[in-house]
Design a protein around this motif. Structure first.
Motif, mmCIF file in Angstrom:
data_model
loop_
_atom_site.group_PDB
_atom_site.id
_atom_site.type_symbol
_atom_site.label_atom_id
_atom_site.label_comp_id
_atom_site.label_asym_id
_atom_site.label_seq_id
_atom_site.Cartn_x
_atom_site.Cartn_y
_atom_site.Cartn_z
ATOM 1 N N VAL A 59 0.830 -1.205 0.000
ATOM 2 C CA VAL A 59 0.000 0.000 0.000
ATOM 3 C C VAL A 59 0.866 1.257 0.000
ATOM 4 N N LYS A 60 1.909 1.256 0.818
ATOM 5 C CA LYS A 60 2.792 2.425 0.887
ATOM 6 C C LYS A 60 3.510 2.641 -0.431
ATOM 7 N N HIS A 61 4.027 1.558 -1.009
ATOM 8 C CA HIS A 61 4.702 1.672 -2.303
ATOM 9 C C HIS A 61 3.741 2.190 -3.372
ATOM 10 N N ALA A 62 2.524 1.639 -3.397
ATOM 11 C CA ALA A 62 1.552 2.046 -4.401
ATOM 12 C C ALA A 62 1.171 3.509 -4.252
ATOM 13 N N SER A 63 1.117 4.001 -3.018
ATOM 14 C CA SER A 63 0.780 5.410 -2.821
ATOM 15 C C SER A 63 1.877 6.320 -3.358
ATOM 16 N N PHE A 64 3.133 5.915 -3.189
ATOM 17 C CA PHE A 64 4.243 6.683 -3.758
ATOM 18 C C PHE A 64 4.222 6.613 -5.278
ATOM 19 N N ALA A 65 3.890 5.427 -5.805
ATOM 20 C CA ALA A 65 3.910 5.222 -7.250
ATOM 21 C C ALA A 65 2.642 5.724 -7.926
ATOM 22 N N GLY A 66 1.661 6.164 -7.120
ATOM 23 C CA GLY A 66 0.420 6.655 -7.688
ATOM 24 C C GLY A 66 -0.532 5.560 -8.097
ATOM 25 N N ALA A 67 -0.332 4.339 -7.575
ATOM 26 C CA ALA A 67 -1.176 3.227 -7.995
ATOM 27 C C ALA A 67 -2.441 3.117 -7.169
ATOM 28 N N VAL A 68 -2.376 3.363 -5.872
ATOM 29 C CA VAL A 68 -3.581 3.295 -5.054
ATOM 30 C C VAL A 68 -4.192 4.685 -5.019
ATOM 31 N N GLN A 69 -5.184 4.862 -5.857
ATOM 32 C CA GLN A 69 -5.840 6.142 -5.990
ATOM 33 C C GLN A 69 -7.145 5.905 -6.716
ATOM 34 N N THR A 70 -7.981 6.934 -6.812
ATOM 35 C CA THR A 70 -9.184 6.818 -7.603
ATOM 36 C C THR A 70 -8.827 7.137 -9.038
ATOM 37 N N PRO A 71 -8.833 6.162 -9.927
ATOM 38 C CA PRO A 71 -8.334 6.392 -11.269
ATOM 39 C C PRO A 71 -9.186 7.339 -12.086
ATOM 40 N N ALA A 72 -10.402 7.625 -11.632
ATOM 41 C CA ALA A 72 -11.278 8.477 -12.409
ATOM 42 C C ALA A 72 -10.832 9.933 -12.440
ATOM 43 N N LYS A 73 -9.798 10.289 -11.683
ATOM 44 C CA LYS A 73 -9.347 11.663 -11.679
ATOM 45 C C LYS A 73 -8.527 11.992 -12.924
ATOM 46 N N THR A 74 -8.183 10.986 -13.739
ATOM 47 C CA THR A 74 -7.415 11.232 -14.953
ATOM 48 C C THR A 74 -8.271 11.995 -15.946
ATOM 49 N N CYS A 75 -7.730 13.059 -16.549
ATOM 50 C CA CYS A 75 -8.452 13.836 -17.544
ATOM 51 C C CYS A 75 -7.841 13.614 -18.918
ATOM 52 N N LEU A 76 -8.686 13.635 -19.946
ATOM 53 C CA LEU A 76 -8.255 13.414 -21.310
ATOM 54 C C LEU A 76 -8.368 14.709 -22.110
ATOM 55 N N SER A 77 -7.518 14.839 -23.115
ATOM 56 C CA SER A 77 -7.660 15.962 -24.033
ATOM 57 C C SER A 77 -8.899 15.741 -24.888
ATOM 58 N N ASN A 78 -9.331 16.786 -25.590
ATOM 59 C CA ASN A 78 -10.511 16.669 -26.448
ATOM 60 C C ASN A 78 -10.308 15.598 -27.515
ATOM 61 N N ARG A 79 -9.115 15.560 -28.109
ATOM 62 C CA ARG A 79 -8.853 14.581 -29.164
ATOM 63 C C ARG A 79 -8.769 13.163 -28.594
ATOM 64 N N GLU A 80 -8.146 13.015 -27.436
ATOM 65 C CA GLU A 80 -8.090 11.701 -26.795
ATOM 66 C C GLU A 80 -9.494 11.199 -26.490
ATOM 67 N N GLN A 81 -10.354 12.095 -26.013
ATOM 68 C CA GLN A 81 -11.723 11.709 -25.706
ATOM 69 C C GLN A 81 -12.460 11.281 -26.968
ATOM 70 N N ALA A 82 -12.243 12.003 -28.052
ATOM 71 C CA ALA A 82 -12.908 11.671 -29.313
ATOM 72 C C ALA A 82 -12.478 10.298 -29.815
ATOM 73 N N VAL A 83 -11.185 10.032 -29.769
ATOM 74 C CA VAL A 83 -10.667 8.731 -30.195
ATOM 75 C C VAL A 83 -11.228 7.627 -29.298
#
Length: 263
Positions: free
Chosen positions: A175-199
């Motif tokens: 858990v500690k390693h994943a928190s440093f590596a950004g693995a244990v998180q709510t993945p829905a916070k990732t945002c996409l560019s307009n073109r990425e969203q379209a694709v």
């Protein structure tokens, strides 16, 4: 058909908390999977291991890492397949009333889902799995699993009991390693560019790469680049997993929007 275990018995000194010292020192570094795997093999013979975050809401699991003594490529492929799809068919995750931590033993022939059983157990001759499943405060769970080949044999009851003594420390390190590596998180916070969203939308709709390229007046190679970027950015490996992750992002942005980057 019985399997013969071909390894020496565990010694009590092998179970010392000091044996995970190198693991603690590697938290947050690229050496962590290797060090954790080495620590596990000092506890008992292990051929592969993998760690995942299982989210409370329904979407693909998050692969934290995998490691292997014999075939790192297989361990990586199998762990990605598990995170994308097979976790839904894992009998261990259906265990109830286990409290905050459980040690779960799963033999290959007790997995009812045929594709999961064939791809991850029968074909690579993996016969046994021993897992630590621990609940997090937000309702998500961490799954740390160890696997054995046919030649290595099944996990014993003594090994299962021994792992229980170290389980909380091992998972705390994950858990500690994943928190440093950004693995244990709510993945829905990732945002996409307009073109990425379209694709992403067109791929999810079932269009081929060539069809997406024609729709957006881009080359197929450009769309393939976007597809690979989307899979890497959202940590998925299939269109089904991509669709699930995109739905999650949309739901999160409805309550906590972020501004997409400009194309």
């Amino acid at each position: 058909m019985p399997y013969i275990q071909r390894h020496a018995p565990l010694r009590q000194e092998d179970l010392s908390i000091d044996s995970i010292g190198p693991v603690v020192m590697a938290i947050g570094t690229s050496q962590f999977p290797e060090k954790l795997f080495a620590s596990l093999t000092r506890l008992m013979p292990v051929d592969h291991c993998a760690a995942f975050q299982i989210f409370q809401v329904a979407h693909p699991a998050k692969r934290i890492f995998s490691a292997s003594r014999t075939d790192a490529d297989f361990a990586m492929r199998a762990s990605h397949r598990y995170a994308d799809e097979y976790w839904l068919h894992d009998p261990c995750l259906k265990t109830r009333d286990t409290g905050s931590l459980a040690i779960l033993h799963q033999c290959w022939n007790a997995i009812p889902h045929s594709a999961f059983r064939e791809e991850c157990y029968v074909a690579p001759q993996v016969v046994d799995r021993l897992s630590i499943l621990m609940g997090l405060s937000d309702g998500d769970r961490i799954l740390l699993s160890m696997f054995r080949h046919r030649k290595t044999g099944f996990f014993s009851e003594w090994e299962t009991d021994s792992l229980r003594k170290m389980a909380r420390v091992l998972v705390a390190c994950v858990v500690k390693h994943a928190s440093f590596a950004g693995a244990v998180q709510t993945p829905a916070k990732t945002c996409l560019s307009n073109r990425e969203q379209a694709v992403a939308d067109l791929l999810i709709a079932g269009l081929t790469v060539d069809s997406v390229a024609r729709s957006l007046s881009l080359s197929p190679s450009t769309i393939e680049t976007y597809r690979k970027r989307l899979y890497a950015k959202l940590d998925v490996r299939s269109r089904v997993a991509l669709a699930s992750r995109i739905r999650e992002i949309s739901q999160a942005q409805a309550t906590d929007p972020c501004h997409p980057a400009k194309f």
